[in-house]
Design an enzyme around this catalytic site. Sequence first.
Site, short mmCIF file in Angstrom:
data_model
loop_
_atom_site.label_atom_id
_atom_site.label_comp_id
_atom_site.label_asym_id
_atom_site.label_seq_id
_atom_site.Cartn_x
_atom_site.Cartn_y
_atom_site.Cartn_z
N GLY A 117 3.83 -0.10 -8.08
CA GLY A 117 5.00 -0.84 -7.64
C GLY A 117 5.50 -1.82 -8.69
O GLY A 117 5.89 -2.95 -8.37
N ALA A 118 5.51 -1.40 -9.95
CA ALA A 118 5.77 -2.32 -11.06
C ALA A 118 7.23 -2.37 -11.49
O ALA A 118 7.55 -3.02 -12.48
CB ALA A 118 4.90 -1.95 -12.25
N TYR A 178 1.32 -4.87 8.90
CA TYR A 178 1.20 -5.44 7.56
C TYR A 178 -0.08 -6.27 7.44
O TYR A 178 -0.83 -6.14 6.47
CB TYR A 178 2.43 -6.29 7.26
CG TYR A 178 2.39 -6.98 5.91
CD1 TYR A 178 2.72 -6.27 4.76
CD2 TYR A 178 2.03 -8.32 5.80
CE1 TYR A 178 2.69 -6.89 3.51
CE2 TYR A 178 1.99 -8.94 4.56
CZ TYR A 178 2.32 -8.23 3.43
OH TYR A 178 2.28 -8.84 2.20
#
Length: 352
Positions: free
Chosen positions: A131-132, A293
């Site tokens: 997720g960069a 989450y």
Amino acid sequence: MAALKYAGLEDTDSEEELPPGWEERTTKDGWVYYANHLEEKTQWEHPKSGKRKRVAGDLPYGWEQETDENGQVYFVDHINKRTTYLDPRLAFTVEDNPAKPTARQKYDGNSTAMEILQGRDLSGKVVIITGANTGIGFETAKSLALHGAYVILACRSLSRGDDAVQRILGEWHKAKVEAMTLDLASLQSVQHFAEAFKSKNLPLHILICNAAVFGVPWCLTEDGLESTFQVNHLGHFYLVQLLEEVLRQSSPARVVVVSSESHRFTEIKDSSGKLDFSLLSPSKKEYWAMLAYNRSKLCNILFSNELNRRLAPHGVTSNSLHPGNMIYSSLHRNWWVYTLLFTLARPFTKSM
């Protein structure tokens, strides 16, 4: 000796004079370190005075800093058409603060990634960050790349990953960055990513499990699992398993799992105290986005702790972290209410 003294060549034994076999060098961001060619080692402290130093000011006019194929910094004098590994600013060094403050004194909520990495040369280190292409992952990738690491941006969208690579290269054209496709919502994609990375025959010194979704509507992945659980936890769990051997062979290495303080506000046990698997991947009827989450973040921490227990004896450490409350990133994009809350909190929270 008198003749030598008269000529100004006597052995002064100055604490600034390097012993035979030692060389003074600088990192990309201007910190001085010392290479001992006899013992083939380096250190930050001057071998005589024990002081730490950094160069002051910009490079002289006509000079440019470059990096060779081994990651070693060298300097180009365009005016005189020559190159050297000696920083021309070494004559103008300043001493680092000799006081050694504790971590609590040195870093606080206003510290930036670049400040924390100051003085560290990560040349030769290989890093994967999931997720960069945006948010915390992008800032982490940029900071590590600007300090010499070879950073692989593992992103669901290759086009957005390539855009992130170009932004980093825009800050330093010598940065070693690459984007690769990784969709954590597909275990097959995780497997393909791991195989593609292994085919490069690279070591892996740092694996940062950063990617996450937050507040998404209930849906199942192609593997039949609730998406928040799979993206935030199970996909990373599988990725680490597939790359475990590479991490061991690259030791000392580390895994960093980005979790959240939200893990405190949930439970994954049933009334008898046993793990309740139905809570990990709940049905649509039992689904609440915030709880999903929180549970995924609790799984992150439990996984990281157990991973460290198993791999630390093999030179691979694992740590989980809380990056800060309600940092304004793209995490809140899935519902306008979350976007409103994050926007209201933005002036009071840590920035990207």
